[in-house]
Design a protein around this motif. Structure first.
Motif, PDB file in Angstrom:
ATOM      1  N   ASN A 101      55.717  17.942  44.962  1.00 39.35           N
ATOM      2  CA  ASN A 101      55.535  18.629  43.679  1.00 39.35           C
ATOM      3  C   ASN A 101      56.675  19.589  43.387  1.00 39.35           C
ATOM      4  OD1 ASN A 101      53.069  17.353  43.300  1.00 39.35           O
ATOM      5  ND2 ASN A 101      51.954  18.954  44.393  1.00 39.35           N
ATOM      6  N   ASP A 102      57.064  19.656  42.141  1.00 46.59           N
ATOM      7  CA  ASP A 102      58.052  20.625  41.657  1.00 46.59           C
ATOM      8  C   ASP A 102      59.364  20.592  42.421  1.00 46.59           C
ATOM      9  OD1 ASP A 102      56.445  21.737  39.540  1.00 46.59           O
ATOM     10  OD2 ASP A 102      55.225  22.664  41.107  1.00 46.59           O
ATOM     11  N   GLY A 103      59.726  19.413  42.955  1.00 46.61           N
ATOM     12  CA  GLY A 103      60.983  19.271  43.663  1.00 46.61           C
ATOM     13  C   GLY A 103      60.934  19.701  45.114  1.00 46.61           C
ATOM     14  N   GLY A 104      59.738  19.983  45.620  1.00 43.37           N
ATOM     15  CA  GLY A 104      59.585  20.385  47.014  1.00 43.37           C
ATOM     16  C   GLY A 104      58.562  19.517  47.706  1.00 43.37           C
ATOM     17  N   ARG A 105      58.100  19.983  48.840  1.00 44.56           N
ATOM     18  CA  ARG A 105      57.081  19.252  49.591  1.00 44.56           C
ATOM     19  C   ARG A 105      55.903  20.164  49.874  1.00 44.56           C
ATOM     20  NH1 ARG A 105      59.983  16.878  54.716  1.00 44.56           N
ATOM     21  NH2 ARG A 105      60.964  18.925  54.742  1.00 44.56           N
ATOM     22  N   GLY A 106      54.740  19.546  50.069  1.00 42.24           N
ATOM     23  CA  GLY A 106      53.550  20.312  50.385  1.00 42.24           C
ATOM     24  C   GLY A 106      52.595  19.515  51.236  1.00 42.24           C
ATOM     25  N   VAL A 107      51.764  20.237  51.994  1.00 37.51           N
ATOM     26  CA  VAL A 107      50.761  19.603  52.839  1.00 37.51           C
ATOM     27  C   VAL A 107      49.570  20.547  52.967  1.00 37.51           C
ATOM     28  CG1 VAL A 107      51.696  20.467  55.049  1.00 37.51           C
ATOM     29  CG2 VAL A 107      50.396  18.321  54.992  1.00 37.51           C
ATOM     30  N   TYR A 108      48.387  19.971  53.100  1.00 45.17           N
ATOM     31  CA  TYR A 108      47.151  20.715  53.299  1.00 45.17           C
ATOM     32  C   TYR A 108      46.542  20.291  54.625  1.00 45.17           C
ATOM     33  CZ  TYR A 108      47.353  21.460  48.238  1.00 45.17           C
ATOM     34  OH  TYR A 108      47.741  21.796  46.966  1.00 45.17           O
ATOM     35  N   PHE A 109      45.950  21.255  55.347  1.00 42.68           N
ATOM     36  CA  PHE A 109      45.228  20.941  56.575  1.00 42.68           C
ATOM     37  C   PHE A 109      44.164  22.013  56.781  1.00 42.68           C
ATOM     38  CE2 PHE A 109      48.888  23.493  57.587  1.00 42.68           C
ATOM     39  CZ  PHE A 109      48.432  24.430  58.505  1.00 42.68           C
ATOM     40  N   VAL A 110      43.175  21.676  57.580  1.00 41.84           N
ATOM     41  CA  VAL A 110      42.055  22.580  57.817  1.00 41.84           C
ATOM     42  C   VAL A 110      42.172  23.160  59.216  1.00 41.84           C
ATOM     43  CG1 VAL A 110      39.532  22.732  57.929  1.00 41.84           C
ATOM     44  CG2 VAL A 110      40.620  21.233  56.241  1.00 41.84           C
ATOM     45  N   ASP A 111      41.945  24.465  59.331  1.00 41.31           N
ATOM     46  CA  ASP A 111      41.996  25.109  60.648  1.00 41.31           C
ATOM     47  C   ASP A 111      40.658  24.903  61.367  1.00 41.31           C
ATOM     48  OD1 ASP A 111      40.184  27.070  59.700  1.00 41.31           O
ATOM     49  OD2 ASP A 111      41.413  28.731  60.403  1.00 41.31           O
ATOM     50  N   PRO A 112      40.548  25.332  62.613  1.00 37.58           N
ATOM     51  CA  PRO A 112      39.319  25.082  63.383  1.00 37.58           C
ATOM     52  C   PRO A 112      38.046  25.689  62.787  1.00 37.58           C
ATOM     53  CG  PRO A 112      41.101  25.694  64.854  1.00 37.58           C
ATOM     54  CD  PRO A 112      41.599  25.904  63.454  1.00 37.58           C
TER      55      PRO A 112
END
Length: 133
Positions: A101-112
């Motif tokens: 998105n918007d010329g960059g990178r992104g990632v989502y993850f869930v913590d414990p």
């Protein structure tokens, strides 16, 4: 003095385990411990203060972090190496992927505990001023 965010309390079942999970994933260190808090300081001086609370009182939150391309690369390599489920979107509809998105990178993850963590390399809407270095 301008208004600045100083710290946030992050609820956890085990404050040490949550602080270590977060710090190790992003290449940070635990910077302080006092009372029920274990703090991890971010590059801009803000701390995440992990606090052990009864599990039934934890409401999962969303925490987003703007990181450099190099920090993203290192954190994403750790996510892959540890087999952490991750997504290109906040709803988990694009598993095992990152977004661009918007010329960059992104990632989502869930913590414990169930908190949703997000790493992005460009702010939403793109840069309105040059990135801080």
């Amino acid at each position: 003095m301008p208004v600045e965010l100083n710290h946030m309390i992050v609820h956890a079942r085990d404050n040490r385990a949550s602080a270590e999970f977060f710090a190790s994933l992003l290449g940070l260190e635990i910077t302080a411990e006092w009372g029920p808090f274990i703090a991890v300081e971010l590059n801009n001086g803000v701390t995440l203060d992990f606090a052990a609370v009864p599990p039934e009182t934890i409401t999962p939150q969303h925490y987003a972090f703007l990181v450099s391309e190099e920090e993203f690369e290192a954190a994403y390599a750790r996510i892959l190496h540890r087999g952490i489920e991750h997504y290109a979107d906040p709803h988990g509809k694009q598993p095992g992927a990152i977004n661009h998105n918007d010329g960059g990178r992104g990632v989502y993850f869930v913590d414990p505990v169930g908190h949703l963590f997000e790493l992005i390399t460009v702010p939403y809407g793109g840069w309105t001023s040059p990135p801080h270095t």
